[in-house]
Design a protein around this motif. Structure first.
Motif, PDB file in Angstrom:
ATOM      1  N   CYS A  28      60.787 -34.682 -29.111  1.00 52.89           N
ATOM      2  CA  CYS A  28      59.767 -35.095 -28.130  1.00 52.89           C
ATOM      3  C   CYS A  28      60.298 -35.047 -26.703  1.00 52.89           C
ATOM      4  N   PHE A  33      56.591 -27.670 -24.015  1.00 55.21           N
ATOM      5  CA  PHE A  33      55.342 -27.120 -24.522  1.00 55.21           C
ATOM      6  C   PHE A  33      54.384 -26.841 -23.383  1.00 55.21           C
ATOM      7  N   CYS A  49      58.307 -36.771 -23.432  1.00 52.11           N
ATOM      8  CA  CYS A  49      56.853 -36.764 -23.530  1.00 52.11           C
ATOM      9  C   CYS A  49      56.341 -38.156 -23.140  1.00 52.11           C
ATOM     10  N   ASN A  51      54.045 -39.725 -24.278  1.00 53.95           N
ATOM     11  CA  ASN A  51      53.597 -40.468 -25.460  1.00 53.95           C
ATOM     12  C   ASN A  51      54.749 -41.040 -26.276  1.00 53.95           C
ATOM     13  N   LEU A  52      55.979 -40.769 -25.856  1.00 51.54           N
ATOM     14  CA  LEU A  52      57.137 -41.287 -26.591  1.00 51.54           C
ATOM     15  C   LEU A  52      57.411 -42.719 -26.129  1.00 51.54           C
ATOM     16  N   CYS A  58      56.201 -42.188 -31.645  1.00 49.66           N
ATOM     17  CA  CYS A  58      55.098 -41.573 -30.915  1.00 49.66           C
ATOM     18  C   CYS A  58      53.926 -42.554 -30.862  1.00 49.66           C
ATOM     19  N   ILE A  60      50.885 -41.976 -30.291  1.00 47.39           N
ATOM     20  CA  ILE A  60      49.607 -41.438 -30.790  1.00 47.39           C
ATOM     21  C   ILE A  60      49.798 -40.752 -32.142  1.00 47.39           C
ATOM     22  N   LEU A  64      47.310 -37.408 -33.620  1.00 47.83           N
ATOM     23  CA  LEU A  64      47.858 -36.254 -32.904  1.00 47.83           C
ATOM     24  C   LEU A  64      46.843 -35.130 -32.764  1.00 47.83           C
ATOM     25  N   PHE A  69      47.222 -32.610 -29.926  1.00 49.89           N
ATOM     26  CA  PHE A  69      48.632 -32.299 -30.174  1.00 49.89           C
ATOM     27  C   PHE A  69      48.852 -31.792 -31.602  1.00 49.89           C
ATOM     28  N   CYS A  72      52.344 -30.724 -32.455  1.00 50.11           N
ATOM     29  CA  CYS A  72      53.289 -31.748 -32.915  1.00 50.11           C
ATOM     30  C   CYS A  72      53.056 -32.046 -34.395  1.00 50.11           C
ATOM     31  N   ARG A 292      56.607 -24.407 -28.700  1.00 50.44           N
ATOM     32  CA  ARG A 292      57.049 -25.141 -29.869  1.00 50.44           C
ATOM     33  C   ARG A 292      56.722 -24.406 -31.157  1.00 50.44           C
TER      34      ARG A 292
HETATM   35  S1  SF4 Z   1      52.744 -36.335 -28.613  1.00 47.77           S
HETATM   36 FE1  SF4 Z   1      54.025 -37.683 -29.857  1.00 47.77          FE
HETATM   37  S2  SF4 Z   1      55.004 -36.302 -31.383  1.00 47.77           S
HETATM   38 FE2  SF4 Z   1      54.203 -35.015 -29.722  1.00 47.77          FE
HETATM   39  S3  SF4 Z   1      55.940 -34.754 -28.301  1.00 47.77           S
HETATM   40 FE3  SF4 Z   1      54.718 -36.505 -27.563  1.00 47.77          FE
HETATM   41  S4  SF4 Z   1      55.693 -38.306 -28.486  1.00 47.77           S
HETATM   42 FE4  SF4 Z   1      56.418 -36.504 -29.631  1.00 47.77          FE
END
Ligand code: SF4
Length: 300
Positions: A28, A33, A49, A51-52, A58, A60, A64, A69, A72, A292
């Motif tokens: 992540c 990406f 990211c 979202n981390l 994560c 979300i 995802l 995403f 992911c 990715r």
């Molecule tokens: S959306 Fe979630 S799984 Fe994807 S890169 Fe970000 S933190 Fe990681």
């Protein structure tokens, strides 16, 4: 009697399945990406990211695909993330030191290639038509596994293509031996994007690196087909038979459509969303390459 799944057992022993709870969120951060159908926004390599979470989870994870995403959702590190986090760098926190972070991210790229190779070698070792190769295949697996336990410096200095060359030749020969009993179908790297292959007899086909994006493979017979590196994003595998197919990965299944009737190689798991029925819109959305996803395709 329970079906024997030696490659599943071997993969568990080698830790080839992602265990995000044991990883420090490396993928992540390390991977870039690009905003596309697979990712909701751009992210540079080495940039965490948004979202981390602070606990490396994560935020979300459960949504995802709905949040844009899907890239992911289908990504598979083959267990490289937890190996680099826990073994190579012994739980060092990449946030504490930018230099350590850079080395960990570089090591992830190397480890993922080694673990991916282990994945294919475990598959090859279950193939009885290739039993004459089991000795060298086992040595290649042991050598590769030993390399995954190298320290950071040795790992980063490793010439992965040179190491893979001999192993890739063994995998190719394994494929030839397994497919020898079927009519020759050379579809290596074939452009089959959106192809209508419903009910097709593709037993023993060489589909290495084939582009099957969005292909209609409903009810197709893919037994003993070599799927290494095949791009099956949004391919429709409902009712298809992949039992005995060569070198399929969980990531490929996660990227495709399927249902409860699709027959799988024994070491792979049916994606949860297949059981729930096909997703609205899946298979019709635009498919665009992303950094990715392209990393999911093996080098050969
Ligand atoms: S959306 Fe979630 S799984 Fe994807 S890169 Fe970000 S933190 Fe990681």
């Amino acid at each position: 009697m329970a079906q024997q799944q030696p490659d599943r057992d071997e993969r568990a022993r080698l830790g080839l399945r992602p265990d995000c709870g044991s990883c420090l969120g490396l993928c992540c951060v390390a991977l870039p990406f690009a905003a596309s159908a697979d990712f909701a926004f751009d992210k540079r390599a080495g940039e965490p990211c948004p979202n981390l979470r602070a606990d490396f989870r994560c935020s979300i994870h459960r949504d995802l695909r709905q949040r844009g995403f899907s890239g992911c959702a289908v990504f598979d590190c083959f267990g490289a993330g937890q190996k680099v986090s826990r073994v190579t760098f012994a739980d060092q926190d990449w946030r504490a030191d930018p230099r350590t972070a850079g080395r960990m991210f570089d090591a992830l790229a190397v480890m993922r290639q080694l673990h991916e190779l282990l994945w294919y070698l475990t598959d090859a070792l279950t193939r009885q038509p290739a039993r004459e190769l089991h000795g060298p295949l086992r040595r290649a697996l042991d050598d590769t596994e030993r390399l995954t336990r190298s320290g950071p410096e040795d790992l980063l200095a490793l010439d992965v293509p040179a190491h893979r060359e001999a192993a890739d030749a063994l995998l190719l020969r394994t494929s030839e031996l397994v497919r020898a009993g079927y009519p020759r179908r050379d579809l290596r790297r074939a452009d089959l994007v959106g192809a209508r292959l419903k009910g097709a007899d593709l037993r023993g086909a060489d589909l290495r690196g084939a582009y099957l994006i969005g292909a209609d493979l409903r009810g197709a017979d893919l037994r003993a087909a070599d799927l290494i590196g095949a791009d099956v994003r949004d391919a429709d595998l409902r009712g298809a038979d992949l039992s005995g197919s060569l070198f399929a990965t969980q990531s490929q299944l996660e990227a495709a459509r399927g249902d409860v009737v699709t027959r799988l190689p024994p070491a792979l798991s049916r994606p949860a969303r297949w059981s729930a029925g096909s997703e609205p819109g899946l298979g019709r959305r635009a498919v665009r390459p992303s950094g990715r996803r392209s990393a999911d395709r093996p080098t050969r």
